[in-house]
Design an enzyme around this catalytic site. Structure first.
Site, PDB file in Angstrom:
ATOM      1  N   THR A  50      43.315 -13.039 -99.022  1.00 35.23           N
ATOM      2  CA  THR A  50      42.250 -12.197 -99.571  1.00 35.23           C
ATOM      3  C   THR A  50      42.778 -11.308-100.677  1.00 35.23           C
ATOM      4  O   THR A  50      42.020 -10.890-101.560  1.00 35.23           O
ATOM      5  CB  THR A  50      41.627 -11.364 -98.442  1.00 35.23           C
ATOM      6  N   VAL A  96      42.175  -9.599 -87.582  1.00 31.52           N
ATOM      7  CA  VAL A  96      42.576  -9.406 -88.973  1.00 31.52           C
ATOM      8  C   VAL A  96      41.382  -9.852 -89.796  1.00 31.52           C
ATOM      9  O   VAL A  96      41.067 -11.040 -89.857  1.00 31.52           O
ATOM     10  CB  VAL A  96      43.834 -10.208 -89.332  1.00 31.52           C
ATOM     11  N   LYS A 132      47.948 -14.604 -86.082  1.00 30.17           N
ATOM     12  CA  LYS A 132      46.618 -14.524 -86.654  1.00 30.17           C
ATOM     13  C   LYS A 132      46.021 -15.921 -86.567  1.00 30.17           C
ATOM     14  O   LYS A 132      46.470 -16.845 -87.251  1.00 30.17           O
ATOM     15  CB  LYS A 132      46.652 -14.044 -88.106  1.00 30.17           C
ATOM     16  N   TYR A 139      50.565 -16.903 -89.221  1.00 32.24           N
ATOM     17  CA  TYR A 139      49.183 -17.105 -89.646  1.00 32.24           C
ATOM     18  C   TYR A 139      48.883 -18.596 -89.618  1.00 32.24           C
ATOM     19  O   TYR A 139      49.430 -19.370 -90.407  1.00 32.24           O
ATOM     20  CB  TYR A 139      48.998 -16.540 -91.054  1.00 32.24           C
TER      21      TYR A 139
END
Length: 303
Positions: free
Chosen positions: A54, A210, A170, A142
């Protein structure tokens, strides 16, 4: 699943994956970055991921990534965990950038599976462990096969969980059964990597989220996470339903960073919604369903 209390989770429980603000001419806006970090923490975040997906990390230079880590650490260090998105699909580059991030005082590293290369699971594990071995910082793995092109298989996560510095996951795999296996068989602190799955994943034992949508609805996400941690399912369910159209506005129509910046501009948090190529700002046709979702949530924001 970790049995620690919320105060003891390594990375907190409400973590926003921050956008990277830019000036009108496309340069990183470090002043606005610090202001955004402070606002997110003031509104309830106890962790921030800096220059993850992001944060448009793939279009930032190393100097810009490090500048972002330094800016956010200086703005909110000690009040929230600063997690550096310091990895690419090049292991040596990832190790170097992670060491530099550690030197700046960040609290942890977010390590993705190597994208585009499509290594074997042995290669995925070796990549992540190489980064974890490079510093003394705790690591959040992640797993996002939709972007990386490969999943981190459950058995690989079992092995990674044995590493003393790999403490969190995550999870953006959207495979509830496999995530359940990780929760049941490791001590990893699991975070929902899909905003809309925060409630069901926390019901199974995840410690938080998250989130991208938390940029624009921080307090309500704080309340949802706190309700789940307290076992107040009725309150959490109500908040989940209230957040659903906001989550759709941010995550369902266009790339999340683009949508988040647009709404933050409407909220007068950011002065613009500039993104870097290959991302582009949305067309009016793309904006229309975002507005419709926000209006369903009772939000009436001016452009």
């Amino acid at each position: 699943m970790s049995e620690s209390t919320a105060r003891e989770y390594t990375f907190g429980t409400l973590v926003t994956a921050m956008v990277t603000p830019f000036t009108e001419d496309g340069e990183v806006d470090y002043r606005k970055t610090g202001e955004l970090a402070e606002k997110l923490v003031d509104d309830g975040c106890d962790g921030l991921v800096v220059t993850g997906t992001t944060g448009e990390t793939s279009t930032l230079t190393d100097e810009e990534n490090l500048g972002m880590f330094k800016t956010v650490q200086e703005a909110v260090g000690g009040r929230a965990k600063v997690i550096a998105g310091s990895t690419t699909n090049d292991t040596r580059h990832s190790v170097r950038l992670s060491k530099q991030a550690a030197d700046l005082g960040v609290d942890g590293l977010l390590v993705t599976a190597p994208y585009y290369n499509k290594p074997s699971q042995a290669g995925v594990r070796a990549h992540i462990e190489a980064v974890a071995d490079a510093t003394d910082l705790p690591v959040m793995v992640y797993d996002i096969p939709g972007r990386a092109g490969i999943a981190i298989e459950t058995e690989t996560l079992y092995r990674l969980a044995e590493h003393p510095r790999i403490v969190a996951l995550k999870d953006a795999k959207a495979n509830y059964q496999e995530t359940t296996r990780v929760l049941a068989n490791t001590d990893l602190d699991v975070y929902s990597g899909d905003d809309g799955l925060t409630l069901p994943l926390m019901a199974a034992g995840a410690v938080g989220v998250v989130s991208v949508t938390a940029h624009v609805a921080t307090a309500k996400y704080r309340a949802l996470v706190d309700a789940m941690l307290a076992g107040d399912l009725a309150t959490a369910r109500r908040l989940h339903f209230e957040l659903d159209p906001v989550q759709r506005a941010v995550m369902s129509h266009i790339q999340g960073a683009v949508a988040a910046k647009l709404i933050l501009k409407w909220q007068s948090v950011l002065s613009n919604s500039v993104v870097r190529l290959p991302l582009v700002e949305p067309t009016e046709a793309e904006i229309a369903p975002i507005r419709a979702d926000l209006e369903e949530a009772g939000w009436h924001l001016e452009a």
